[in-house]
Motif scaffolding. Structure first.
Motif, PDB file in Angstrom:
ATOM      1  N   ARG A  54      32.347  53.554  41.601  1.00 48.30           N
ATOM      2  CA  ARG A  54      33.491  53.938  40.671  1.00 48.30           C
ATOM      3  C   ARG A  54      33.413  52.446  39.851  1.00 48.30           C
ATOM      4  O   ARG A  54      33.595  51.404  40.284  1.00 48.30           O
ATOM      5  CB  ARG A  54      34.807  54.203  41.208  1.00 48.30           C
ATOM      6  CG  ARG A  54      35.073  53.347  42.431  1.00 48.30           C
ATOM      7  CD  ARG A  54      36.496  53.615  43.110  1.00 48.30           C
ATOM      8  NE  ARG A  54      36.448  52.813  43.997  1.00 48.30           N
ATOM      9  CZ  ARG A  54      37.929  52.057  44.419  1.00 48.30           C
ATOM     10  NH1 ARG A  54      38.937  52.694  44.032  1.00 48.30           N
ATOM     11  NH2 ARG A  54      37.868  51.174  45.307  1.00 48.30           N
ATOM     12  N   ALA A  55      33.617  52.946  38.485  1.00 51.14           N
ATOM     13  CA  ALA A  55      33.500  51.697  37.514  1.00 51.14           C
ATOM     14  C   ALA A  55      34.933  51.001  37.643  1.00 51.14           C
ATOM     15  O   ALA A  55      36.215  51.543  37.795  1.00 51.14           O
ATOM     16  CB  ALA A  55      33.308  52.137  36.197  1.00 51.14           C
ATOM     17  N   LEU A  56      35.002  49.776  37.091  1.00 52.27           N
ATOM     18  CA  LEU A  56      36.151  49.018  37.352  1.00 52.27           C
ATOM     19  C   LEU A  56      36.760  49.061  35.719  1.00 52.27           C
ATOM     20  O   LEU A  56      36.143  49.567  34.838  1.00 52.27           O
ATOM     21  CB  LEU A  56      36.124  47.520  37.209  1.00 52.27           C
ATOM     22  CG  LEU A  56      35.616  47.088  38.772  1.00 52.27           C
ATOM     23  CD1 LEU A  56      35.058  45.402  38.469  1.00 52.27           C
ATOM     24  CD2 LEU A  56      36.690  46.998  39.473  1.00 52.27           C
ATOM     25  N   SER A  57      38.304  49.180  35.667  1.00 50.04           N
ATOM     26  CA  SER A  57      38.758  49.351  34.474  1.00 50.04           C
ATOM     27  C   SER A  57      38.397  48.037  33.648  1.00 50.04           C
ATOM     28  O   SER A  57      37.983  47.332  34.148  1.00 50.04           O
ATOM     29  CB  SER A  57      40.199  49.409  34.597  1.00 50.04           C
ATOM     30  OG  SER A  57      40.771  48.325  35.176  1.00 50.04           O
ATOM     31  N   ALA A  58      38.624  48.399  32.290  1.00 46.16           N
ATOM     32  CA  ALA A  58      38.309  47.330  31.432  1.00 46.16           C
ATOM     33  C   ALA A  58      39.081  46.058  31.606  1.00 46.16           C
ATOM     34  O   ALA A  58      38.453  44.942  31.313  1.00 46.16           O
ATOM     35  CB  ALA A  58      38.538  47.703  29.879  1.00 46.16           C
ATOM     36  N   ARG A  59      40.412  46.147  31.864  1.00 43.54           N
ATOM     37  CA  ARG A  59      41.166  44.918  32.576  1.00 43.54           C
ATOM     38  C   ARG A  59      41.250  44.954  33.857  1.00 43.54           C
ATOM     39  O   ARG A  59      42.128  46.152  34.439  1.00 43.54           O
ATOM     40  CB  ARG A  59      42.492  45.023  31.644  1.00 43.54           C
ATOM     41  CG  ARG A  59      43.371  43.739  31.907  1.00 43.54           C
ATOM     42  CD  ARG A  59      44.634  43.605  31.028  1.00 43.54           C
ATOM     43  NE  ARG A  59      43.972  43.331  29.684  1.00 43.54           N
ATOM     44  CZ  ARG A  59      44.706  42.565  28.913  1.00 43.54           C
ATOM     45  NH1 ARG A  59      45.953  42.650  29.267  1.00 43.54           N
ATOM     46  NH2 ARG A  59      44.423  42.199  27.816  1.00 43.54           N
ATOM     47  N   HIS A  60      40.856  43.932  34.755  1.00 38.78           N
ATOM     48  CA  HIS A  60      41.231  43.913  36.196  1.00 38.78           C
ATOM     49  C   HIS A  60      41.404  42.555  36.731  1.00 38.78           C
ATOM     50  O   HIS A  60      41.314  41.748  35.834  1.00 38.78           O
ATOM     51  CB  HIS A  60      39.868  44.883  36.640  1.00 38.78           C
ATOM     52  CG  HIS A  60      38.901  43.981  36.331  1.00 38.78           C
ATOM     53  ND1 HIS A  60      37.964  44.603  35.177  1.00 38.78           N
ATOM     54  CD2 HIS A  60      38.215  42.929  36.979  1.00 38.78           C
ATOM     55  CE1 HIS A  60      36.824  43.865  35.287  1.00 38.78           C
ATOM     56  NE2 HIS A  60      37.110  42.861  36.161  1.00 38.78           N
ATOM     57  N   GLY A  61      41.960  42.588  37.952  1.00 41.16           N
ATOM     58  CA  GLY A  61      42.332  41.531  38.432  1.00 41.16           C
ATOM     59  C   GLY A  61      41.152  40.967  39.333  1.00 41.16           C
ATOM     60  O   GLY A  61      40.124  41.462  39.047  1.00 41.16           O
ATOM     61  N   GLY A  62      41.228  39.808  39.541  1.00 39.68           N
ATOM     62  CA  GLY A  62      40.178  38.934  40.447  1.00 39.68           C
ATOM     63  C   GLY A  62      40.607  37.599  40.384  1.00 39.68           C
ATOM     64  O   GLY A  62      41.837  37.019  40.164  1.00 39.68           O
ATOM     65  N   PHE A  63      39.613  36.860  40.824  1.00 39.04           N
ATOM     66  CA  PHE A  63      39.655  35.210  40.726  1.00 39.04           C
ATOM     67  C   PHE A  63      38.509  34.692  40.243  1.00 39.04           C
ATOM     68  O   PHE A  63      37.571  35.171  40.219  1.00 39.04           O
ATOM     69  CB  PHE A  63      40.313  34.693  41.896  1.00 39.04           C
ATOM     70  CG  PHE A  63      39.256  34.707  43.288  1.00 39.04           C
ATOM     71  CD1 PHE A  63      38.455  33.556  43.250  1.00 39.04           C
ATOM     72  CD2 PHE A  63      39.266  35.878  44.034  1.00 39.04           C
ATOM     73  CE1 PHE A  63      37.615  33.545  44.332  1.00 39.04           C
ATOM     74  CE2 PHE A  63      38.225  35.867  45.074  1.00 39.04           C
ATOM     75  CZ  PHE A  63      37.519  34.857  45.079  1.00 39.04           C
ATOM     76  N   MET A 110      32.069  30.953  40.615  1.00 33.83           N
ATOM     77  CA  MET A 110      32.148  32.546  41.282  1.00 33.83           C
ATOM     78  C   MET A 110      33.445  33.129  40.605  1.00 33.83           C
ATOM     79  O   MET A 110      34.652  32.668  40.774  1.00 33.83           O
ATOM     80  CB  MET A 110      32.223  32.484  42.882  1.00 33.83           C
ATOM     81  CG  MET A 110      32.720  33.646  43.601  1.00 33.83           C
ATOM     82  SD  MET A 110      32.564  33.821  45.118  1.00 33.83           S
ATOM     83  CE  MET A 110      33.800  32.586  45.566  1.00 33.83           C
ATOM     84  N   ARG A 111      33.033  34.376  40.046  1.00 34.35           N
ATOM     85  CA  ARG A 111      34.186  35.119  39.646  1.00 34.35           C
ATOM     86  C   ARG A 111      34.289  36.595  40.267  1.00 34.35           C
ATOM     87  O   ARG A 111      33.202  37.095  40.279  1.00 34.35           O
ATOM     88  CB  ARG A 111      34.173  35.455  37.973  1.00 34.35           C
ATOM     89  CG  ARG A 111      34.220  34.183  37.336  1.00 34.35           C
ATOM     90  CD  ARG A 111      34.019  34.114  35.686  1.00 34.35           C
ATOM     91  NE  ARG A 111      34.023  32.975  35.044  1.00 34.35           N
ATOM     92  CZ  ARG A 111      33.001  32.219  35.088  1.00 34.35           C
ATOM     93  NH1 ARG A 111      31.902  32.520  35.586  1.00 34.35           N
ATOM     94  NH2 ARG A 111      33.292  31.055  34.626  1.00 34.35           N
ATOM     95  N   THR A 112      35.474  37.025  40.607  1.00 38.80           N
ATOM     96  CA  THR A 112      35.587  38.383  41.309  1.00 38.80           C
ATOM     97  C   THR A 112      36.253  39.267  40.265  1.00 38.80           C
ATOM     98  O   THR A 112      37.145  38.756  39.502  1.00 38.80           O
ATOM     99  CB  THR A 112      35.998  38.507  42.464  1.00 38.80           C
ATOM    100  OG1 THR A 112      37.417  37.906  42.374  1.00 38.80           O
ATOM    101  CG2 THR A 112      35.501  37.404  43.472  1.00 38.80           C
ATOM    102  N   GLY A 113      36.111  40.478  40.445  1.00 39.94           N
ATOM    103  CA  GLY A 113      36.572  41.774  39.780  1.00 39.94           C
ATOM    104  C   GLY A 113      37.237  42.492  40.824  1.00 39.94           C
ATOM    105  O   GLY A 113      36.589  43.045  41.676  1.00 39.94           O
ATOM    106  N   GLU A 114      38.595  43.053  40.730  1.00 42.15           N
ATOM    107  CA  GLU A 114      39.009  43.920  41.796  1.00 42.15           C
ATOM    108  C   GLU A 114      39.508  45.013  41.207  1.00 42.15           C
ATOM    109  O   GLU A 114      39.907  45.271  40.062  1.00 42.15           O
ATOM    110  CB  GLU A 114      40.368  43.195  42.418  1.00 42.15           C
ATOM    111  CG  GLU A 114      40.014  41.747  43.138  1.00 42.15           C
ATOM    112  CD  GLU A 114      41.344  41.005  43.465  1.00 42.15           C
ATOM    113  OE1 GLU A 114      42.276  41.554  43.138  1.00 42.15           O
ATOM    114  OE2 GLU A 114      40.724  40.015  44.232  1.00 42.15           O
ATOM    115  N   TYR A 115      39.462  46.124  42.187  1.00 43.87           N
ATOM    116  CA  TYR A 115      40.003  47.195  41.875  1.00 43.87           C
ATOM    117  C   TYR A 115      41.511  47.325  41.818  1.00 43.87           C
ATOM    118  O   TYR A 115      42.012  46.386  42.309  1.00 43.87           O
ATOM    119  CB  TYR A 115      39.664  48.539  42.897  1.00 43.87           C
ATOM    120  CG  TYR A 115      37.925  48.808  42.611  1.00 43.87           C
ATOM    121  CD1 TYR A 115      37.693  49.707  41.520  1.00 43.87           C
ATOM    122  CD2 TYR A 115      37.569  48.530  43.475  1.00 43.87           C
ATOM    123  CE1 TYR A 115      36.210  49.956  41.188  1.00 43.87           C
ATOM    124  CE2 TYR A 115      35.830  48.744  43.421  1.00 43.87           C
ATOM    125  CZ  TYR A 115      35.447  49.387  42.198  1.00 43.87           C
ATOM    126  OH  TYR A 115      34.051  49.827  42.064  1.00 43.87           O
TER     127      TYR A 115
END
Length: 154
Positions: A1-10, A23-28
């Motif tokens: 499943r793809a991540l939304s265009a605007r998502h959280g992470g650190f 290091m950058r992460t993207g979260e659901y």
């Protein structure tokens, strides 16, 4: 499943053995990891390209359902340079490679498992097989002459 265009992470800036890494992460929406971006600075274009391609492959795997545990099991404690003291993140004080640090940090953040530091690689324990030149001491040659030569290591 793809991540939304605007998502959280650190974003985490660290230094491993004097080599900087972002290091950058993207979260659901549920807080699980879905994207990873690794950007080593001041490295060759080949190293940067390999790290960015590797992180894209991990991101694709995560989005297709590969468990983060499998990545952590396979890449934590991997040993290759640069390695050394970790600065900028308390999750580790020493890493055996950049990937070792990354996957132990991801394990701590997303799996709730803090993995201990791996064994320190002592650079003096095993000398470089091509260095130093095998120069015998003065006691080894007659009349104080020094014989210079290369040592062949197989």
């Amino acid at each position: 499943r793809a991540l939304s265009a605007r998502h959280g992470g650190f974003t985490q800036k660290t230094s491993i053995g004097g080599h900087r890494l972002f290091m950058r992460t993207g979260e659901y929406e549920d807080g699980t990891l879905g994207e990873l971006s690794l950007s080593p600075t001041r490295e060759s274009s080949m190293v940067r390209g390999l790290m960015e391609s590797f992180s894209e492959a991990v991101s694709i795997g995560l989005q297709y359902g590969a468990p983060l545990d499998a990545f952590v099991d396979n890449f934590a404690y991997s040993c290759f340079g640069p390695a050394g003291t970790v600065e900028g993140d308390p999750v580790a004080s020493y890493a055996t490679s950049m990937l070792d640090y990354v996957f132990r940090a991801l394990s701590d953040t997303y799996l709730g498992k803090r993995l201990p530091d791996g064994p320190h690689q002592d650079s003096q324990a095993e000398p470089d097989p091509l260095l130093p030149l095998d120069l015998p001491g003065e006691d080894d040659t007659p009349s104080g002459q020094r014989k210079r030569g290369l040592r062949l290591v197989c």
